[in-house]
Design an enzyme around this catalytic site. Structure first.
Site, PDB file in Angstrom:
ATOM      1  N   HIS A  91     -20.706  76.545 -71.616  1.00 22.71           N
ATOM      2  CA  HIS A  91     -20.597  77.074 -70.657  1.00 22.71           C
ATOM      3  C   HIS A  91     -20.805  76.811 -68.891  1.00 22.71           C
ATOM      4  O   HIS A  91     -21.365  75.699 -68.985  1.00 22.71           O
ATOM      5  CB  HIS A  91     -21.636  78.545 -70.724  1.00 22.71           C
ATOM      6  CG  HIS A  91     -23.034  77.890 -70.282  1.00 22.71           C
ATOM      7  ND1 HIS A  91     -23.800  77.313 -70.737  1.00 22.71           N
ATOM      8  CD2 HIS A  91     -23.946  78.402 -69.146  1.00 22.71           C
ATOM      9  CE1 HIS A  91     -25.111  77.371 -70.335  1.00 22.71           C
ATOM     10  NE2 HIS A  91     -25.226  77.721 -69.840  1.00 22.71           N
ATOM     11  N   HIS A 118     -22.457  72.635 -69.999  1.00 22.58           N
ATOM     12  CA  HIS A 118     -23.042  72.461 -70.981  1.00 22.58           C
ATOM     13  C   HIS A 118     -23.360  73.256 -71.730  1.00 22.58           C
ATOM     14  O   HIS A 118     -22.947  74.284 -71.930  1.00 22.58           O
ATOM     15  CB  HIS A 118     -24.228  71.879 -69.837  1.00 22.58           C
ATOM     16  CG  HIS A 118     -24.778  73.110 -68.980  1.00 22.58           C
ATOM     17  ND1 HIS A 118     -24.282  74.054 -67.755  1.00 22.58           N
ATOM     18  CD2 HIS A 118     -25.067  74.351 -68.764  1.00 22.58           C
ATOM     19  CE1 HIS A 118     -24.671  74.233 -67.814  1.00 22.58           C
ATOM     20  NE2 HIS A 118     -25.826  74.780 -68.499  1.00 22.58           N
ATOM     21  N   ARG A 163     -35.423  76.264 -63.206  1.00 23.51           N
ATOM     22  CA  ARG A 163     -34.202  76.131 -63.348  1.00 23.51           C
ATOM     23  C   ARG A 163     -34.226  77.370 -61.898  1.00 23.51           C
ATOM     24  O   ARG A 163     -34.170  78.429 -61.717  1.00 23.51           O
ATOM     25  CB  ARG A 163     -33.386  77.341 -64.173  1.00 23.51           C
ATOM     26  CG  ARG A 163     -31.589  75.980 -63.905  1.00 23.51           C
ATOM     27  CD  ARG A 163     -30.513  76.635 -64.931  1.00 23.51           C
ATOM     28  NE  ARG A 163     -30.177  77.967 -64.118  1.00 23.51           N
ATOM     29  CZ  ARG A 163     -28.929  78.647 -64.601  1.00 23.51           C
ATOM     30  NH1 ARG A 163     -28.649  78.092 -65.913  1.00 23.51           N
ATOM     31  NH2 ARG A 163     -28.274  79.655 -63.938  1.00 23.51           N
ATOM     32  N   ASP A 178     -22.604  78.010 -65.350  1.00 30.57           N
ATOM     33  CA  ASP A 178     -23.270  79.010 -65.630  1.00 30.57           C
ATOM     34  C   ASP A 178     -22.945  80.088 -64.230  1.00 30.57           C
ATOM     35  O   ASP A 178     -22.107  79.728 -63.753  1.00 30.57           O
ATOM     36  CB  ASP A 178     -24.609  78.498 -64.448  1.00 30.57           C
ATOM     37  CG  ASP A 178     -25.894  77.460 -65.630  1.00 30.57           C
ATOM     38  OD1 ASP A 178     -25.487  77.376 -66.985  1.00 30.57           O
ATOM     39  OD2 ASP A 178     -26.315  76.572 -65.227  1.00 30.57           O
TER      40      ASP A 178
HETATM   41  C1  SIN Z   1     -29.009  76.397 -69.302  1.00 30.79           C
HETATM   42  O1  SIN Z   1     -27.649  76.727 -69.488  1.00 30.79           O
HETATM   43  O2  SIN Z   1     -29.289  76.444 -67.788  1.00 30.79           O
HETATM   44  C2  SIN Z   1     -30.570  76.297 -70.071  1.00 30.79           C
HETATM   45  C3  SIN Z   1     -29.651  74.785 -70.503  1.00 30.79           C
HETATM   46  C4  SIN Z   1     -31.030  73.973 -71.120  1.00 30.79           C
HETATM   47  O3  SIN Z   1     -31.839  74.449 -71.664  1.00 30.79           O
HETATM   48  O4  SIN Z   1     -30.699  72.611 -71.463  1.00 30.79           O
END
Ligand code: SIN
Length: 277
Positions: free
Chosen positions: A102, A250, A265, A104
């Site tokens: 995805h 990612h 985050r 974000d």
């Molecule tokens: C996310 O999508 O922000 C999580 C990524 C992760 O935990 O590596």
């Protein structure tokens, strides 16, 4: 002089670079900012090791790149810091954030420009890597007729199946975000074109029959997930990844259950995706 000792080292020729020689807990001077900004534009995701940040310092680093984003649904935020998401998995977890490819919150009208993930605890036996894919490369390696087709299309990105369905969250006022974005977006800084569909949020290509939309999306997703377009980051405690959601997607690898992985985050606001021919 500010920024002079910063070193940028590519992780792969296609995507990802590790930056050393900068302490992100300290206010970022203009030169350091420019080096990090340019490395992010060139490599789509940049990594830092051995950082010690408070929530305030994490937010201050994010704010150098833009206003901070508040997540439309997540309840896992740090008390008194609504801009800081808790990214955590342990033996009680039923899902983890980002375990599907995805970008974000692409369901937002103005999806986040970038995300800065700071991992504090890693699983004891390894695992919990994050994979990143270069969506410029995904677009550029389509055949010319497919590129032309995709450039004329838009798609629906819907938060409900993910946040309401898989994660079982309740929306804030107004429901989960659901928006239409171009299938190919022009990056507002680099001017390059990137494929902008992902398995998590993209539910339908506008104007196609359902079977056509399903088939084309599946093809584009599989193509974007080509291993040659990817890098994979092995976290250590106190590492940071900063990725550009406009050019990279990612995938968080949840291969460490029942062990614990935890971090925070901060997400930087973006603008409305557009396509410029
Ligand atoms: C996310 O999508 O922000 C999580 C990524 C992760 O935990 O590596």
């Amino acid at each position: 002089m500010d920024g002079q000792s910063i070193d940028v080292r590519k992780l792969t020729p296609c995507i990802g670079a590790e930056i050393s020689g900068v302490d992100l807990a300290r206010p970022l001077g203009n030169r350091s900012f420019q080096v990090i900004h340019d490395a992010l534009m060139e490599n789509l995701v940049v990594f830092f090791r051995d950082q010690e940040l408070t929530h305030e310092q994490h937010k201050a680093f994010g704010r150098r790149f833009g206003e901070l984003h508040i997540h439309p649904s997540s309840l896992s935020v740090v008390a008194e810091h609504p801009e800081v998401l808790i990214i955590k998995a342990d033996e009680k977890s039923k899902y983890v954030a980002g375990e599907e490819w995805h970008t974000d919150v692409s369901c937002d009208l103005e999806p986040p420009m970038g995300s800065i993930l700071y991992i504090k605890e890693v699983p004891p036996d390894g695992g919990g890597d994050t994979l990143f894919a270069n969506m410029y490369r995904a677009y550029e390696t389509l055949s010319a007729p497919l590129r032309r087709l995709c450039e004329g299309l838009t798609a629906i990105h819907d938060g409900a199946p993910v946040y309401g369905g898989r994660f079982g969250q309740t929306p804030k006022a107004g429901g989960f975000p659901r928006n239409e974005h171009p299938v190919v977006r022009t990056h507002p800084v680099t001017g390059r074109k990137a494929l902008y569909v992902n398995r998590n949020f993209t539910t339908r290509i506008v104007g196609l029959r359902k079977n056509e939309s399903d088939a084309l999306l599946e093809m584009l997703w599989r193509h974007s997930e080509t291993p040659e377009f990817q890098c994979r980051f092995a976290w250590r405690a106190n590492s940071i990844a900063f990725w550009d959601n406009r050019s990279a997607m990612h995938h968080a690898m949840w291969d460490y259950f029942p062990h614990r992985r935890m971090g925070h985050r901060v997400t930087v606001k973006g603008d409305r995706p557009f396509f410029r021919a």
